[in-house]
Design an enzyme around this catalytic site. Structure first.
Site, PDB file in Angstrom:
ATOM      1  N   CYS A   1     -59.382  93.518  53.506  1.00 43.45           N
ATOM      2  CA  CYS A   1     -60.399  93.369  52.488  1.00 43.45           C
ATOM      3  C   CYS A   1     -60.873  91.839  52.678  1.00 43.45           C
ATOM      4  CB  CYS A   1     -59.612  93.677  51.282  1.00 43.45           C
ATOM      5  SG  CYS A   1     -58.672  95.053  51.193  1.00 43.45           S
TER       6      CYS A   1
ATOM      7  N   HIS B   1     -65.606  99.090  46.331  1.00 46.20           N
ATOM      8  CA  HIS B   1     -65.133  97.878  47.311  1.00 46.20           C
ATOM      9  C   HIS B   1     -65.156  98.238  48.856  1.00 46.20           C
ATOM     10  CE1 HIS B   1     -62.288  95.102  49.047  1.00 46.20           C
ATOM     11  NE2 HIS B   1     -61.143  95.844  48.924  1.00 46.20           N
TER      12      HIS B   1
ATOM     13  N   CYS C   1     -57.355  90.066  46.957  1.00 43.22           N
ATOM     14  CA  CYS C   1     -56.155  90.535  47.532  1.00 43.22           C
ATOM     15  C   CYS C   1     -56.399  91.048  48.829  1.00 43.22           C
ATOM     16  CB  CYS C   1     -55.300  91.392  46.736  1.00 43.22           C
ATOM     17  SG  CYS C   1     -55.986  93.062  46.389  1.00 43.22           S
TER      18      CYS C   1
END
Length: 387
Positions: free
Chosen positions: A91, A343, A373
């Site tokens: 991520c 995302h 995160c």
């Protein structure tokens, strides 16, 4: 040591992954479009003067495989002499791309870099081809590889109720829609070609993922998505699945001024940390604290925060432990976040940083912090200072 500045930052609209605007557009095209756009917006910098291109992407296979950074650069007709590398910190990939470029500039190994990231989650799903080593179970719970269950764990540990999650998710959509209506995203979104519901080719200049009709009452009717028996995390309080890209032009301050380019912000500090994979969503807390320590600042010095909303159950414990619960509506994700916008894994770090820069300018604040995160237990953070 050279000062690193952000000269420009842009993104595509966020397209819905299931039958959305970019269903017929490849990840390389989204990336190349932004590379071309950044160079066109900053003609004082010749493309051949770029020292490197750093591009984040998580699922590096199919159309996103074989070094998508280089493939996109070639599509964008960037001179062949300019190298390009694809970066993967899950991520945090495109924020890591920024960090890599910044360090090259700080050490004097480079003067100008193009950074960003992409993820087409409609074409290359998050779970495509993933095959965890069975031996990991000796050290890490199997559920640690299931992001929704790590969010459930954080919710239980920190007393984050279903009602709190629903309220935060509704806020994300409301703020993202308000930002769209007010034109707050206009300075960051580059109109991008795609197809509407009827298959007609058109230019999109808005995020189609936002659901302005979202209410707490509607969210309350959704079933738990990951723990059907006692869970509180739903699809509505999780980040949406979307397709998109984001990009930034990063330079040494001396080179930017030499070319007459006005820096928008400096990279004040950077941090990456590891944490327990079972609570991977907690990574922004130690990462932000380390970045603040490196910058010689405290959380109270930061005017605005962009914190990636993987899950409402994940971001709320981070906000709580950074001491910001009473300042959510003054400082946190003022234009909504990933619950509303989605995302796209390799894109999000550059996306939230781009949104942050615009908010810093709009709110006229000196310092901003972007953090996220990272699956399997990491956190990444960057402190920016307006020039």
């Amino acid at each position: 040591m050279e000062q690193v500045v952000i000269v420009d930052a842009i993104r595509t609209p966020m397209g819905r992954s299931k039958g959305g605007a970019f269903r017929n557009v490849r990840a390389e095209d989204l990336s190349a479009h932004l590379m071309r756009s950044l160079l066109a917006r900053n003609p004082a910098l010749e493309a051949a003067a770029l020292d490197d291109i750093y591009w984040g992407c998580v699922q590096q296979t199919l159309e996103q495989g074989f070094n998508i950074a280089r493939n996109a650069a070639l599509l964008a007709e960037v001179p062949h002499s300019v190298p390009a590398v694809t970066v993967n910190r899950l991520c945090g990939s495109s924020m890591q791309a920024l960090h890599d470029a910044a360090r090259m500039i700080m050490t004097g190994d480079a003067q100008a870099g193009l950074v960003g990231g992409v993820e087409h989650m409609g074409h290359v799903p998050m779970s495509h081809g993933v095959d965890f080593h069975p031996g990991l179970s000796r050290n890490v719970a199997k559920a640690a590889g299931m992001m929704g269950l790590t969010a459930e764990m954080l919710a239980r540990m920190h007393g984050i109720s279903r009602e709190m999650q629903d309220a935060f998710a509704a806020r994300s959509h409301a703020r993202a829609w308000a930002a769209t209506q007010s034109g707050a995203f206009k300075n960051e979104i580059i109109p991008t070609g795609g197809h509407d519901a009827d298959g007609v080719l058109k230019q999109f200049n808005y995020d189609e993922v936002i659901r302005p009709e979202t209410t707490v009452e509607a969210l309350a009717t959704l079933r738990p998505a990951f723990d059907p028996v006692s869970g509180t995390v739903t699809a509505g309080t999780s980040s949406a699945l979307s397709d998109g890209a984001a990009a930034m032009l990063v330079m040494s301050e001396s080179r930017a001024r030499e070319l007459g380019l006005k820096p928008r912000a400096r990279v004040r500090s950077m941090a990456v940390v590891g944490c327990d994979p079972s609570i991977m969503g907690y990574g922004p807390v130690p990462a932000s604290k380390l970045a603040l320590k490196k910058a010689g600042l405290s959380a109270s010095d930061i005017g605005v925060f962009e914190m990636n909303e993987a899950f409402a159950a994940q971001i709320l414990p981070c906000i709580k432990d950074l001491g910001l619960m009473e300042q959510i509506d003054e400082k946190i994700n003022l234009n909504g976040g990933a619950i509303a916008l989605g995302h796209p894994l390799g894109c999000s770090g550059a996306r939230i940083s781009t949104t942050l820069l615009n908010l810093m300018e709009h709110k006229d604040v000196q310092f901003g912090l972007a953090t996220m995160c990272i699956g399997l237990g990491q956190g990444i953070a960057t402190v920016f200072e307006r020039v």
